[in-house]
Design a protein around this motif. Structure first.
Motif, PDB file in Angstrom:
ATOM      1  N   THR A   1       0.834  -1.198   0.000  1.00  0.00           N
ATOM      2  CA  THR A   1       0.000   0.000   0.000  1.00  0.00           C
ATOM      3  C   THR A   1       0.870   1.249   0.000  1.00  0.00           C
ATOM      4  O   THR A   1       1.983   1.226   0.532  1.00  0.00           O
ATOM      5  CB  THR A   1      -0.920  -0.046   1.249  1.00  0.00           C
TER       6      THR A   1
ATOM      7  N   SER B   1      -4.899   3.160   1.616  1.00  0.00           N
ATOM      8  CA  SER B   1      -6.219   2.796   1.082  1.00  0.00           C
ATOM      9  C   SER B   1      -6.290   1.309   0.731  1.00  0.00           C
ATOM     10  O   SER B   1      -7.263   0.620   1.067  1.00  0.00           O
ATOM     11  CB  SER B   1      -6.539   3.628  -0.168  1.00  0.00           C
ATOM     12  N   THR B   2      -5.243   0.807   0.077  1.00  0.00           N
ATOM     13  CA  THR B   2      -5.242  -0.626  -0.267  1.00  0.00           C
ATOM     14  C   THR B   2      -5.164  -1.469   1.006  1.00  0.00           C
ATOM     15  O   THR B   2      -5.756  -2.547   1.085  1.00  0.00           O
ATOM     16  CB  THR B   2      -4.079  -0.936  -1.235  1.00  0.00           C
TER      17      THR B   2
ATOM     18  N   SER C   1      -2.678  -4.196  -4.572  1.00  0.00           N
ATOM     19  CA  SER C   1      -1.658  -3.139  -4.579  1.00  0.00           C
ATOM     20  C   SER C   1      -2.290  -1.817  -4.995  1.00  0.00           C
ATOM     21  O   SER C   1      -3.213  -1.784  -5.804  1.00  0.00           O
ATOM     22  CB  SER C   1      -0.544  -3.481  -5.572  1.00  0.00           C
ATOM     23  N   SER C   2      -1.750  -0.769  -4.464  1.00  0.00           N
ATOM     24  CA  SER C   2      -2.047   0.557  -5.004  1.00  0.00           C
ATOM     25  C   SER C   2      -1.421   0.626  -6.388  1.00  0.00           C
ATOM     26  O   SER C   2      -0.486  -0.125  -6.697  1.00  0.00           O
ATOM     27  CB  SER C   2      -1.387   1.647  -4.157  1.00  0.00           C
TER      28      SER C   2
ATOM     29  N   GLY D   1      -7.217  -3.329  -5.451  1.00  0.00           N
ATOM     30  CA  GLY D   1      -6.313  -2.217  -5.164  1.00  0.00           C
ATOM     31  C   GLY D   1      -6.992  -0.870  -5.302  1.00  0.00           C
ATOM     32  O   GLY D   1      -8.025  -0.740  -5.961  1.00  0.00           O
ATOM     33  N   ALA D   2      -6.388   0.111  -4.656  1.00  0.00           N
ATOM     34  CA  ALA D   2      -6.858   1.489  -4.780  1.00  0.00           C
ATOM     35  C   ALA D   2      -6.016   2.204  -5.845  1.00  0.00           C
ATOM     36  O   ALA D   2      -4.869   1.844  -6.070  1.00  0.00           O
ATOM     37  CB  ALA D   2      -6.716   2.196  -3.441  1.00  0.00           C
ATOM     38  N   TYR D   3      -6.640   3.184  -6.502  1.00  0.00           N
ATOM     39  CA  TYR D   3      -5.900   3.922  -7.522  1.00  0.00           C
ATOM     40  C   TYR D   3      -6.280   5.394  -7.432  1.00  0.00           C
ATOM     41  O   TYR D   3      -7.266   5.768  -6.780  1.00  0.00           O
ATOM     42  CB  TYR D   3      -6.190   3.366  -8.924  1.00  0.00           C
TER      43      TYR D   3
ATOM     44  N   GLU E   1     -11.576  -2.563  -7.631  1.00  0.00           N
ATOM     45  CA  GLU E   1     -10.754  -1.345  -7.601  1.00  0.00           C
ATOM     46  C   GLU E   1     -11.555  -0.208  -6.976  1.00  0.00           C
ATOM     47  O   GLU E   1     -12.744  -0.062  -7.227  1.00  0.00           O
ATOM     48  CB  GLU E   1     -10.344  -0.959  -9.023  1.00  0.00           C
TER      49      GLU E   1
END
Ligand code: FEO
Length: 400
Positions: free
Chosen positions: A260, A264-265, A310-311, A342-344, A371
Motif C-alpha cells: 500500500t 487505502s489498499t 496493490s495501489s 487495489g486502490a488507484y 478497484e
C-alpha cells in the motif's frame, strides 16, 4: 558433535550449519539453519553416501576419522551434485584417492564441470543397478529433476533404509538427528517450506516418483535425507505429506497479500480479510514489505485462495510485489484460485498487472477484481467486505 549410528554400522557423519539464513541465494530464508547429511557405511567395502558443503569439508573428514580412516573409503555414492552435497568431494577424494564414484551419467558430467575430476574413477549407474558392499546391497533409483537432472536415490535393502538426498528434507539445524527428537509442528513446517520453495514446480514428477517407488514394493523403515532430521519413527508421515502436496490438495484457507502507498489498499485488504473470515474461510493477511516471500509460499502449499492487492503507482503495482509474483510464476502452484484488488488515483494499472502475473503462474481467477478510487468510503468498505465474503463462498463451493 560425534558421529551418530543410525543403523548398525551406518553412521551420520554430516555437519550442522546453525548459521545459514539464506539458501539458493536470497530466495529462500532458512530461519532455523540447516544440516548437510553424509552417511558412512562400514562394511567389507567402506562406503560414503554424499558429502557436504565445501566450507565444512574439514569437519566432515574429522567426523569420518572418528569412525574409520578416510583412506579406507572404497566407494562414494553421489546422489546429487549440487554444491551443498558435493562441495567437499575434492577434499574427500584427496583423503581417499582410490575411491570409486557411483553416480548417474548427468552427475558425472556435472562433477567434471564443477571440479575437474575427469580422472576420478566413475561408475555410472541407472535405476535397478546395485552395489554390494559386503553384507549390504545398495540399489540405485534415478530421480531426474528431483530436483536436478542428475539426482538419484539410494536404497539399502538389508536395512530398509532410503537415502533420497534432497527429497523429504528440511532446512532445520538441531542437536537431535531424528524426527522424534524435535517438535513435530516445527518439523512439518520446515518440511512444507522446503517442498514449497524447492519442489513445488516439480510436483508432477514428485507424484510420479512416489508411485514408482510404491510400485517397487520395497519396505521403507527409515528415510535419511540430505538435509534436516532422519525419519525413523514415522517415515509414512512425510511420504503422505508429499502425496498431498504433489497432488495439489488444499484446505479451505485464504491468503491476502498486498502492499500500500497511503493506506487505502491496506484498508481494503483488512475488510476483504474480514469478509473471507466471516464466510468461514481461515485467512492470513501479509503486507509484502514486512513479510518473507518464502514463508508465504509455504502457507500457499495448503491454501486454496490467493488474493493479491496493490495501489497503482506509475500505472503499475508497487515494486515490492514484483519478486513475490515472479517467484510465484516459477513455482506454478497447483489448483489455486486467485483474485486482485487495489486502490488507484489518477491512473489504474496495478490490478491488471497482478491478474496477468497470477494467470502466468497458472492461478485461476476466481472472480472479477475490485478497484476503489482514492480512499474507500463507508459504502466501499462494505463492498470490500462483501467481495471477500463472495470469495469465501467460492472457496466453500469448490470444496463441496
Ligand atoms: Fe540440497 Fe539440491 O541441494
Amino acid at each position: 558433535m560425534k558421529p551418530v549410528e543410525i543403523k548398525k554400522d551406518i553412521y551420520w557423519v554430516g555437519v550442522v550449519d546453525w548459521d545459514l539464513r539464506y539458501f539458493h541465494g536470497p530466495s529462500y530464508t532458512t530461519h532455523r539453519g540447516t544440516t548437510y547429511n553424509s552417511y558412512l557405511i562400514l562394511d567389507d567395502q567402506v562406503t560414503l553416501v554424499d558429502t557436504v558443503y565445501a566450507p565444512f569439508a574439514g569437519e566432515l573428514l574429522e567426523r569420518i576419522k572418528k569412525v574409520v580412516d578416510p583412506a579406507r573409503i572404497e566407494n562414494i555414492v553421489v546422489n546429487h551434485i549440487e554444491t551443498d552435497h558435493s562441495g567437499a568431494l575434492p577434499e574427500v577424494m584427496k583423503a581417499a584417492p582410490g575411491a570409486r564414484i557411483y553416480c548417474t551419467a548427468k552427475a558425472r558430467e556435472g562433477l567434471i564441470k564443477h571440479y575437474g575430476g575427469a580422472e576420478w574413477d566413475y561408475r555410472v549407474v541407472k535405476t535397478g543397478q546395485e552395489l554390494s558392499t559386503g553384507r549390504r546391497t545398495l540399489s540405485f533409483i534415478e530421480a531426474p529433476m528431483l530436483h536436478w537432472p542428475d539426482s538419484m536415490f539410494t536404497y539399502i535393502r538389508e536395512e530398509a533404509l532410503l537415502l533420497p538426498n534432497d527429497a523429504f528434507g528440511q532446512h532445520l539445524a538441531t542437536s537431535g538427528r531424528f524426527d522424534d527428537q524435535v517438535d513435530n509442528f516445527i518439523l512439518m513446517e520446515e518440511a512444507a517450506k522446503y517442498y514449497a520453495n524447492i519442489l513445488y514446480p516439480l510436483s508432477g514428477l514428485v507424484a510420479k516418483k512416489l508411485k514408482e517407488v510404491e510400485g517397487l514394493n520395497i519396505p521403507i523403515e527409515m528415510i535419511a535425507p540430505s538435509h534436516g532430521v532422519i525419519w525413523r519413527t514415522d517415515p509414512g508421515q512425510i511420504i503422505e505429506a508429499y502425496r498431498r502436496w504433489s497432488g495439489g490438495e488444499w484446505k479451505e484457507k485464504a491468503l491476502v497479500v498486498y502492499d500500500t502507498m497511503w493506506g487505502s489498499t491496506e484498508t481494503m485488504a483488512r475488510y476483504i480479510t474480514e469478509g473471507l473470515s466471516a464466510g468461514g474461510v481461515e485467512t492470513r493477511l501479509y503486507k509484502l514489505s514486512a513479510s518473507d516471500h518464502s514463508d508465504i509460499y509455504k502457507e500457499l502449499l495448503e491454501t486454496r485462495l490467493l488474493v493479491v492487492g496493490s495501489s497503482t503507482i506509475h500505472r503499475q503495482f508497487i515494486s515490492t510485489l514484483s519478486p513475490f509474483l515472479d517467484g510465484l510464476i516459477g513455482l506454478k502452484p497447483l489448483n489455486r484460485l486467485g483474485a486482485a484488488f487495489g486502490a488507484y488515483g489518477w491512473s489504474r494499472g496495478a490490478v491488471k498487472g497482478i491478474e496477468e502475473r497470477l494467470a502466468a503462474a497458472g492461478i485461476q481467477l476466481a472472480q472479477e477484481s475490485l478497484e476503489i478510487l482514492w480512499v474507500p468510503d463507508g459504502k466501499e468498505r462494505e463492498r470490500c467486505f462483501q467481495w471477500g465474503l463472495a470469495l469465501a463462498g467460492l472457496v466453500k463451493e469448490a470444496k463441496a
